[in-house]
Write an enzyme that holds these catalytic residues in place. Structure first.
Site, PDB file in Angstrom:
ATOM      1  N   HIS A  91       4.357   4.589  -2.772  1.00 30.63           N
ATOM      2  CA  HIS A  91       6.076   3.652  -3.515  1.00 30.63           C
ATOM      3  C   HIS A  91       6.720   5.047  -3.536  1.00 30.63           C
ATOM      4  O   HIS A  91       5.758   6.415  -3.782  1.00 30.63           O
ATOM      5  CB  HIS A  91       5.605   3.418  -4.582  1.00 30.63           C
ATOM      6  N   ASP A 129      13.689   5.449 -12.520  1.00 28.91           N
ATOM      7  CA  ASP A 129      12.597   4.720 -13.485  1.00 28.91           C
ATOM      8  C   ASP A 129      12.096   4.338 -14.864  1.00 28.91           C
ATOM      9  O   ASP A 129      12.414   5.555 -15.765  1.00 28.91           O
ATOM     10  CB  ASP A 129      11.525   4.735 -12.636  1.00 28.91           C
ATOM     11  N   ASN A 153       0.032   4.950  -3.357  1.00 27.43           N
ATOM     12  CA  ASN A 153       0.378   3.894  -1.942  1.00 27.43           C
ATOM     13  C   ASN A 153       1.481   3.521  -1.170  1.00 27.43           C
ATOM     14  O   ASN A 153       1.991   2.625  -0.223  1.00 27.43           O
ATOM     15  CB  ASN A 153       0.082   2.582  -2.445  1.00 27.43           C
ATOM     16  N   GLU A 209       7.676  -0.448  -4.923  1.00 25.89           N
ATOM     17  CA  GLU A 209       5.951  -0.405  -4.783  1.00 25.89           C
ATOM     18  C   GLU A 209       5.660  -1.227  -3.047  1.00 25.89           C
ATOM     19  O   GLU A 209       6.441  -2.019  -2.838  1.00 25.89           O
ATOM     20  CB  GLU A 209       5.043  -1.690  -5.583  1.00 25.89           C
TER      21      GLU A 209
END
Length: 250
Positions: free
Chosen positions: A136, A66, A134, A141
């Site tokens: 990801h 990314d 969380n 996400e």
């Protein structure tokens, strides 16, 4: 999933570098899927040391997961700059074999398609992953749907807050990124998920022991046939019962 727990991130990094070395020496043109952030730094440090001891990386193809949208490659907090600082400038990986999404591309849809073509051309042999608080992986996400292809993503507030430590102010953290999709990750031949610290303990337990659900993207790794989860003791604390056996639920 194989679980490996180490006393420190340093020790864990040495282990992951040894796994990567096996792939690098066995394949004529090994493809490494690479992650950024604080978690993989011990791995990069150990891989650099192996290179200094004679490991040739000249045939390695590096495909990063990314990049922030809006940060040029020479920006101090871009992932391109991160990778150059921690790995590329310290080894002999050829510049033409380094692939990172372009966060300042004029046409982001075209950039996503370009990157998918690279991944199709160079299937990943060994994928390094960190994990967000969380759940990801990459910047995939939590959502009702997990996208398969490279895409633009709006970063969740908890992700922005977690990444703020690397910026002067939380307001400076980009709110969007380009990330490879779940398909590229799950098609990797081998995956290593790394996590360190108490803050990652709960989400690691959800990932390893919980149900597979899109609200915890990393839980999809349960479907992969060759995943090693590499932790320090703090990140592993919610996985084991008092007698040392692996728990059956988070």
């Amino acid at each position: 999933m194989r679980i490996r727990v180490f006393d420190s991130p340093h020790d864990a990094g040495i282990y992951v570098a040894a796994l990567a070395e096996r792939v690098i020496v066995q394949r004529p043109q090994p493809v490494l899927g690479l992650a950024t952030g604080r978690t993989p730094i011990p791995f990069y440090e150990a891989l650099v040391r192996l290179h200094q001891c004679g490991l040739d990386l000249s045939n390695v193809i590096a495909i990063n997961l990314d990049e922030y949208i809006g940060l040029p490659p020479d920006h101090e907090q871009s992932y391109a700059c991160f990778m150059k600082r921690h790995l590329f400038s310290r080894t002999n990986i050829a510049p033409e074999n380094i692939h990172i999404p372009n966060g300042v591309a004029s046409d982001l849809a075209q950039e996503c398609a370009r990157y998918d073509a690279i991944v199709r051309r160079c299937p990943i042999d060994f994928q390094i992953l960190g994990i967000g608080v969380n759940g990801h992986i990459g910047f995939n996400e939590p959502d009702d749907l997990l996208l398969t292809k490279t895409h633009v993503v709006d970063l969740r507030p908890e992700t922005v807050q977690s990444n703020a430590a690397l910026f002067e102010r939380v307001e400076d953290v980009p709110k969007q990124a380009i990330t490879v999709g779940m398909q590229a990750i799950l098609q990797a031949e081998e995956i290593v998920l790394m996590a360190f610290g108490q803050k990652k303990a709960h989400i690691i337990a959800e990932t390893v022991l919980g149900e597979i659900r899109t609200e915890v993207p990393a839980s999809v790794l349960q479907l992969h046939k060759n995943v090693t989860v590499v932790l320090d003791k703090e990140a592993a604390r919610d996985l084991f019962a008092a007698d040392g056996t692996l728990r059956t639920e988070p």
